[in-house]
Write a protein that holds these residues in place. Structure first.
Motif, PDB file in Angstrom:
ATOM      1  N   GLN A  86      43.318   4.292  29.139  1.00 21.75           N
ATOM      2  CA  GLN A  86      43.565   2.772  28.682  1.00 21.75           C
ATOM      3  C   GLN A  86      44.471   1.801  29.853  1.00 21.75           C
ATOM      4  OE1 GLN A  86      43.238   1.695  24.424  1.00 21.75           O
ATOM      5  NE2 GLN A  86      43.728   4.155  24.258  1.00 21.75           N
ATOM      6  N   ASN A  87      44.978   2.853  30.784  1.00 21.15           N
ATOM      7  CA  ASN A  87      45.772   2.340  31.933  1.00 21.15           C
ATOM      8  C   ASN A  87      46.973   1.143  31.366  1.00 21.15           C
ATOM      9  OD1 ASN A  87      46.062   2.500  34.633  1.00 21.15           O
ATOM     10  ND2 ASN A  87      45.077   0.448  34.996  1.00 21.15           N
ATOM     11  N   ASP A  88      47.464   1.505  30.303  1.00 23.15           N
ATOM     12  CA  ASP A  88      48.749   0.818  29.748  1.00 23.15           C
ATOM     13  C   ASP A  88      48.498  -0.737  29.867  1.00 23.15           C
ATOM     14  OD1 ASP A  88      50.082   3.250  29.481  1.00 23.15           O
ATOM     15  OD2 ASP A  88      50.736   3.439  31.452  1.00 23.15           O
ATOM     16  N   PHE A  89      47.437  -1.289  29.476  1.00 24.94           N
ATOM     17  CA  PHE A  89      47.154  -2.597  29.473  1.00 24.94           C
ATOM     18  C   PHE A  89      47.995  -3.466  28.843  1.00 24.94           C
ATOM     19  CE2 PHE A  89      44.228  -1.681  26.219  1.00 24.94           C
ATOM     20  CZ  PHE A  89      44.285  -2.669  25.029  1.00 24.94           C
ATOM     21  N   ALA A  90      48.757  -3.282  27.985  1.00 28.07           N
ATOM     22  CA  ALA A  90      49.825  -4.003  27.383  1.00 28.07           C
ATOM     23  C   ALA A  90      50.878  -4.234  28.372  1.00 28.07           C
ATOM     24  CB  ALA A  90      50.336  -3.350  25.946  1.00 28.07           C
ATOM     25  N   LEU A  91      51.244  -3.013  29.380  1.00 27.05           N
ATOM     26  CA  LEU A  91      52.365  -3.392  30.099  1.00 27.05           C
ATOM     27  C   LEU A  91      51.738  -4.234  31.320  1.00 27.05           C
ATOM     28  CD1 LEU A  91      54.065   0.185  30.259  1.00 27.05           C
ATOM     29  CD2 LEU A  91      54.945  -1.660  29.299  1.00 27.05           C
ATOM     30  N   GLN A  92      50.626  -4.273  31.568  1.00 26.14           N
ATOM     31  CA  GLN A  92      49.968  -5.115  32.574  1.00 26.14           C
ATOM     32  C   GLN A  92      50.254  -6.560  31.921  1.00 26.14           C
ATOM     33  OE1 GLN A  92      46.604  -3.762  34.789  1.00 26.14           O
ATOM     34  NE2 GLN A  92      46.458  -2.009  33.651  1.00 26.14           N
ATOM     35  N   CYS A  93      49.990  -7.033  30.948  1.00 23.43           N
ATOM     36  CA  CYS A  93      50.192  -8.256  30.657  1.00 23.43           C
ATOM     37  C   CYS A  93      51.778  -8.633  30.978  1.00 23.43           C
ATOM     38  CB  CYS A  93      50.139  -8.469  28.786  1.00 23.43           C
ATOM     39  SG  CYS A  93      48.501  -8.093  28.234  1.00 23.43           S
ATOM     40  N   ILE A  94      52.535  -7.768  30.615  1.00 27.96           N
ATOM     41  CA  ILE A  94      54.056  -7.948  31.005  1.00 27.96           C
ATOM     42  C   ILE A  94      54.154  -8.124  32.491  1.00 27.96           C
ATOM     43  CG2 ILE A  94      56.438  -7.073  30.981  1.00 27.96           C
ATOM     44  CD1 ILE A  94      55.565  -7.918  28.179  1.00 27.96           C
ATOM     45  N   ALA A  95      53.797  -7.442  33.124  1.00 26.76           N
ATOM     46  CA  ALA A  95      53.537  -7.332  34.780  1.00 26.76           C
ATOM     47  C   ALA A  95      53.251  -8.817  35.071  1.00 26.76           C
ATOM     48  CB  ALA A  95      53.093  -6.516  35.257  1.00 26.76           C
ATOM     49  N   HIS A  96      52.400  -9.630  34.270  1.00 28.54           N
ATOM     50  CA  HIS A  96      52.091 -10.853  34.768  1.00 28.54           C
ATOM     51  C   HIS A  96      52.617 -12.104  33.908  1.00 28.54           C
ATOM     52  CE1 HIS A  96      48.676  -8.503  36.194  1.00 28.54           C
ATOM     53  NE2 HIS A  96      48.537  -9.573  37.126  1.00 28.54           N
ATOM     54  N   GLY A  97      53.722 -11.755  33.442  1.00 28.33           N
ATOM     55  CA  GLY A  97      54.510 -12.643  32.580  1.00 28.33           C
ATOM     56  C   GLY A  97      53.985 -13.165  31.155  1.00 28.33           C
ATOM     57  N   ILE A  98      53.362 -12.371  30.543  1.00 23.98           N
ATOM     58  CA  ILE A  98      52.705 -12.651  29.244  1.00 23.98           C
ATOM     59  C   ILE A  98      53.118 -11.591  28.292  1.00 23.98           C
ATOM     60  CG2 ILE A  98      50.552 -12.694  27.893  1.00 23.98           C
ATOM     61  CD1 ILE A  98      49.070 -13.225  30.701  1.00 23.98           C
ATOM     62  N   ALA A  99      53.642 -12.274  27.095  1.00 21.46           N
ATOM     63  CA  ALA A  99      54.142 -11.129  26.041  1.00 21.46           C
ATOM     64  C   ALA A  99      52.760 -10.468  25.641  1.00 21.46           C
ATOM     65  CB  ALA A  99      54.977 -12.038  24.858  1.00 21.46           C
ATOM     66  N   ALA A 100      53.122  -9.365  24.966  1.00 20.39           N
ATOM     67  CA  ALA A 100      52.096  -8.538  24.498  1.00 20.39           C
ATOM     68  C   ALA A 100      52.556  -7.850  23.036  1.00 20.39           C
ATOM     69  CB  ALA A 100      51.648  -7.379  25.367  1.00 20.39           C
TER      70      ALA A 100
END
Length: 184
Positions: A73-87
């Motif tokens: 699932q490639n840690d997609f919640a963390l990828q939101c964080i990397a783009h400045g979006i809360a998850a």
């Protein structure tokens, strides 16, 4: 209810429990980037089959934080964080933290979808409907958080999480953006 709050590398991670319906709580991780422009956007993140929500917030099988994105699932919640979006990564019924005892005794990847889905059908309901309801109640919770913008809520998921994302977006007008993968 906030169970635990931790400062991570570039974000805060909170373990949350909220009531979806009487006698049924939902577990989730709320990840808020340190650089969030408040009130900021938030994405509800729904895992697919596998280890559950831990696998989208970077927690490996041993309970340790991964150094790089990983898992199918490639840690997609963390990828939101990397783009400045809360998850808000919520555990779907039958996965991870919300599995039955038989599945817990088997392996970390074992879900309890089949018995729970069967129970839903016997009650004239569906597992996808129950999970969609959890997403709707998650939005109720997110709207109580001052740092988050209740008018900028999205939902994303993979596999079974993608299916629930699709259904939730169809019935919940507060979801403004969706991204789903591998659900058809």
């Amino acid at each position: 209810r906030v169970l635990r709050k931790e400062q991570m590398d570039g974000y805060t991670r909170e373990q949350i429990l909220f009531w979806s319906r009487p006698e049924l709580q939902v577990f989730g991780y709320l990840l808020v980037p340190d650089n969030l422009q408040r009130p900021g956007p938030v994405m509800i993140c729904l895992p697919g089959h596998g280890r559950g929500v831990d696998d989208i917030v970077g927690i490996d099988k041993e309970g340790k934080q991964r150094k790089r994105y990983g898992g199918y699932q490639n840690d997609f919640a963390l990828q939101c964080i990397a783009h400045g979006i809360a998850a808000f990564a919520i555990e779907q019924l039958g996965f991870g933290h919300r599995r039955d005892d038989a599945a817990r005794k088997s392996s970390p990847e074992k879900s309890s979808c089949q018995p729970a889905a069967g129970a839903a059908l016997m009650l004239g309901e569906t597992m996808a409907g129950w999970r969609t309801w959890d997403v709707m109640r998650a939005i109720d919770y997110l709207e109580t958080r001052e740092e988050l913008d209740g008018k900028r809520i999205g939902c994303m998921g993979i596999s079974g999480g993608g299916t629930v994302t699709l259904y939730a977006a169809a019935v919940e007008p507060r979801i403004r953006l969706t991204f789903l993968s591998g659900s058809f």
